[in-house]
Design a protein around this motif. Structure first.
Motif, short mmCIF file in Angstrom:
data_model
loop_
_atom_site.label_atom_id
_atom_site.label_comp_id
_atom_site.label_asym_id
_atom_site.label_seq_id
_atom_site.Cartn_x
_atom_site.Cartn_y
_atom_site.Cartn_z
N TRP A 140 0.84 -1.21 0.00
CA TRP A 140 0.00 0.00 0.00
C TRP A 140 0.87 1.26 0.00
O TRP A 140 0.58 2.23 -0.70
N MET A 141 1.93 1.24 0.78
CA MET A 141 2.82 2.40 0.83
C MET A 141 3.48 2.65 -0.53
O MET A 141 3.73 3.79 -0.91
N ARG A 142 3.74 1.59 -1.26
CA ARG A 142 4.30 1.74 -2.60
C ARG A 142 3.26 2.34 -3.54
O ARG A 142 3.58 3.19 -4.38
N ALA A 143 1.99 1.93 -3.38
CA ALA A 143 0.93 2.45 -4.24
C ALA A 143 0.54 3.87 -3.88
O ALA A 143 0.09 4.64 -4.74
N ALA A 144 0.68 4.24 -2.60
CA ALA A 144 0.31 5.58 -2.13
C ALA A 144 1.53 6.22 -1.47
O ALA A 144 1.59 6.37 -0.24
N PRO A 145 2.53 6.61 -2.25
CA PRO A 145 3.82 7.04 -1.69
C PRO A 145 3.77 8.35 -0.92
O PRO A 145 4.70 8.65 -0.17
N HIS A 146 2.71 9.15 -1.10
CA HIS A 146 2.61 10.44 -0.42
C HIS A 146 1.70 10.38 0.80
O HIS A 146 1.39 11.42 1.39
N SER A 147 1.28 9.17 1.17
CA SER A 147 0.29 9.01 2.23
C SER A 147 0.91 8.52 3.53
O SER A 147 1.79 7.64 3.53
N ARG A 148 0.44 9.07 4.65
CA ARG A 148 0.70 8.46 5.95
C ARG A 148 -0.14 7.19 6.04
O ARG A 148 -1.26 7.15 5.53
N LEU A 149 0.37 6.16 6.68
CA LEU A 149 -0.36 4.90 6.82
C LEU A 149 -0.48 4.58 8.31
O LEU A 149 0.53 4.41 9.00
N LEU A 150 -1.72 4.50 8.79
CA LEU A 150 -1.96 4.22 10.20
C LEU A 150 -2.86 3.00 10.35
O LEU A 150 -3.85 2.84 9.62
N HIS A 151 -2.48 2.14 11.28
CA HIS A 151 -3.31 0.99 11.64
C HIS A 151 -4.06 1.35 12.92
O HIS A 151 -3.45 1.67 13.94
N MET A 152 -5.41 1.29 12.86
CA MET A 152 -6.25 1.68 13.99
C MET A 152 -6.87 0.44 14.62
O MET A 152 -7.19 -0.54 13.93
N TYR A 153 -7.06 0.50 15.93
CA TYR A 153 -7.68 -0.62 16.64
C TYR A 153 -8.69 -0.09 17.65
O TYR A 153 -8.44 0.91 18.32
N GLY A 154 -9.81 -0.79 17.78
CA GLY A 154 -10.75 -0.47 18.84
C GLY A 154 -12.10 -1.13 18.64
O GLY A 154 -12.58 -1.21 17.51
N PRO A 155 -12.72 -1.61 19.70
CA PRO A 155 -14.07 -2.18 19.61
C PRO A 155 -15.12 -1.08 19.53
O PRO A 155 -14.86 0.08 19.90
N THR A 156 -16.31 -1.43 19.05
CA THR A 156 -17.42 -0.47 18.96
C THR A 156 -17.67 0.19 20.31
O THR A 156 -17.99 1.39 20.38
N GLU A 157 -17.53 -0.57 21.40
CA GLU A 157 -17.80 -0.06 22.74
C GLU A 157 -16.82 1.04 23.15
O GLU A 157 -17.08 1.78 24.11
N ALA A 158 -15.70 1.13 22.45
CA ALA A 158 -14.71 2.17 22.74
C ALA A 158 -14.72 3.27 21.68
O ALA A 158 -13.78 4.05 21.59
N THR A 159 -15.77 3.34 20.89
CA THR A 159 -16.02 4.39 19.90
C THR A 159 -14.94 4.44 18.81
O THR A 159 -13.96 5.18 18.90
#
Length: 518
Positions: A287-306
């Motif tokens: 993905w970083m190769r395909a979107a070289p100008h983008s920050r890439l963040l992995h997000m985590y959280g259950p629905t109960e934690a909004t």
């Protein structure tokens, strides 16, 4: 208040584009006027006098988004439904919600034909499409607009997740919960000029809230493609110059398989978010190769934690290190606290595996039903170095690392995620057993990739009534498509472990062996 993010932007830039849907662009002033008509109509219809919730049954239309804002502006919580759900599940959510009113667009109105016969007491239904004279549903009554007073403690929306008892469970999220999340996102990313956000997921999943309101908090335009098909949306990014992407990682995985993640394929992207399921390092690298100008963040959280409560920003150094299979969970979002505990709810030693507890202003008060067994996941406790006293038990096993923060180690219960959709295996097992009248039933995720991500489910039954195809068709009437087992396997007996319980690991090994043999 959640809707204030939109209305504040509308007040300062009424002529700027706010929404692109079904080939048309709508400006902030247009959507604001439409939302206020909805708000006034709901008040005139008596929507603010009883249960302060309103069902919303729409599909990727401008009317649906005006409906969300109008419901919020009227001081109500919106309860989204999806036309992609089976009629029985829609009916179950409607009844569980207790909402007296429902707003529908054209798509929702057509889908009601299957749902209404299943309801003992249907809500009052009003049409959102003001020009849909061909549909035999009433429009909301006209009334002068009056701004309603609401409190941050009021519920903004209710989302229904898979329930271990077989009934979907509602998660009410307050304005305070979701505003804390959005303000945290603005602190991480800052303001973004001339941004174009894409909305891929359905409104019944909380990443949609991020897409809408982080977008509008930036005074940006939300782009809503007509389909969630990854191949279509790979081209959609380029055609519309999308700057902000948010999806489950399996969407990117499908693009990867279809060779859409070529070098510099998405030069317009500035921020790419993935969440809802593990993100493989190799996929992040592509993905970083395909979107070289983008920050890439992995997000985590259950629905109960909004929406999300932790994040990890991926860099070139991480993806180039082949020792990593998946991207870690990282650190907490602003104002979120966490602690890792053992079975006795005591903190584990540094570096040891345990259950993740999260706390902070994003944590829901509990489930919609006070009798929901899952309310026991909300616990009270004091921990060294933490301010919070009220916590949510995520059911996720994690450990802390010095270099990468929190690392995911799997689930502690029978919950799995498929294409980002949360599934309680107990719910699926109950449905399969009901549909098959089986003596015993067990469901396992299959296949599971190197990142621990399941692509589907397989059900095993004994002494079943009916052929596997019949059982599967009956399951489709009761479960979302992603929760329907891809295969029903009939066995003479299910393997048991030393405690006399069904041995799901043995089932997986047996099924893998049978598959290899074929």
């Amino acid at each position: 208040m959640l809707h204030a993010f939109f209305f504040d932007a509308a007040a300062s830039q009424p002529h700027m584009p706010a929404l692109w849907a079904r080939g048309c662009t709508y400006h902030y002033g247009e959507i604001q006027a439409w939302a206020r008509r909805v708000s006034s109509g709901l008040h005139a219809a008596g929507g603010t006098n009883d249960v302060r919730r309103c069902l919303l049954f729409g599909h990727r239309s401008a009317a649906t988004y005006a409906g969300i804002l109008g419901i919020l502006d009227a001081g109500l919580a919106y309860v989204p439904l999806s036309t992609r759900m089976p009629a029985r599940r829609i009916a179950a959510i409607i009844e569980e919600s207790g909402a007296p009113l429902m707003l529908v667009d054209r798509h929702g109105a057509r889908a009601l034909e299957e749902v209404l016969p299943l309801l003992a007491q249907p809500p009052r239904i009003f049409l959102l499409d003001e020009d849909a004279h061909d549909l035999s549903l009433p429009l909301l009554p006209s009334a002068p607009y009056v701004q309603r007073k609401s409190a941050e403690s009021d519920v903004a929306y209710v989302l229904f997740t898979s329930g271990s008892t077989g009934t979907p469970k509602g998660v009410p999220i307050t304005h305070a919960n979701v505003s804390a999340y959005i303000n945290g996102q603005l602190r991480i990313h800052g303001k973004s000029d001339d941004a174009r956000y894409i909305q891929l997921c359905e409104l019944v999943f909380d990443p949609s809230v991020h897409d809408m309101f982080v977008c509008w908090a930036n005074g940006a335009c939300l782009y809503v493609p007509e389909t969630v098909d990854p191949l279509y949306n790979a081209d959609f990014i380029k055609r519309h110059g999308i700057t902000h992407w948010n999806s489950v990682s399996s969407v990117a995985g499908f693009m990867q398989q279809m060779r859409k993640l070529t070098a510099d394929a998405f030069p317009s992207l500035r921020v790419s978010l993935f969440g809802g399921e593990p993100l493989a390092r190799s996929l992040a690298q592509d993905w970083m190769r395909a979107a070289p100008h983008s920050r890439l963040l992995h997000m985590y959280g259950p629905t109960e934690a909004t929406i999300a409560c932790t994040y990890f920003e991926v860099d070139a150094g991480f993806v180039e290190d082949r020792r990593h299979a998946v991207v870690p969970l990282g650190g907490a979002l602003p104002d979120v606290e966490w602690v890792i505990i053992d079975d006795e709810l005591d903190p584990v030693a540094n570096g040891q595996k345990g259950e993740l507890l999260v706390a902070g202003p994003q944590i829901a008060e509990g489930y919609l039903s006070p009798d929901e067994a899952g309310n026991s996941r909300f616990v009270v406790g004091r921990y060294p170095g933490r301010r919070a006293q009220r916590w949510y038990r995520t059911g996720d096993a994690v450990r802390i690392t010095e270099q990468y923060g929190l690392v995911f180690e799997g689930r502690l219960d029978s919950q799995v995620k498929i294409r980002g959709n949360r599934i309680e295996l107990e719910e699926v097992e109950r449905v399969v057993q009901t549909c098959s009248q089986a003596a015993q039933c067990a469901v396992i995720p299959w296949p599971v990739d190197e990142a621990g991500q399941a692509a589907g489910l397989v059900a095993f039954v004994t002494d079943a009534s009916g052929e596997p195809g019949q059982i599967q068709r009956a399951c489709r009437e009761r479960l979302p498509l992603h929760a329907v087992p891809q295969r029903i396997v009939v066995l003479d007996a299910l393997p048991l472990n030393v405690n006399g319980k069904i041995d799901r690991s043995a089932l997986a090994r047996q099924y893998a062996g049978d598959t290899m043999a074929v």
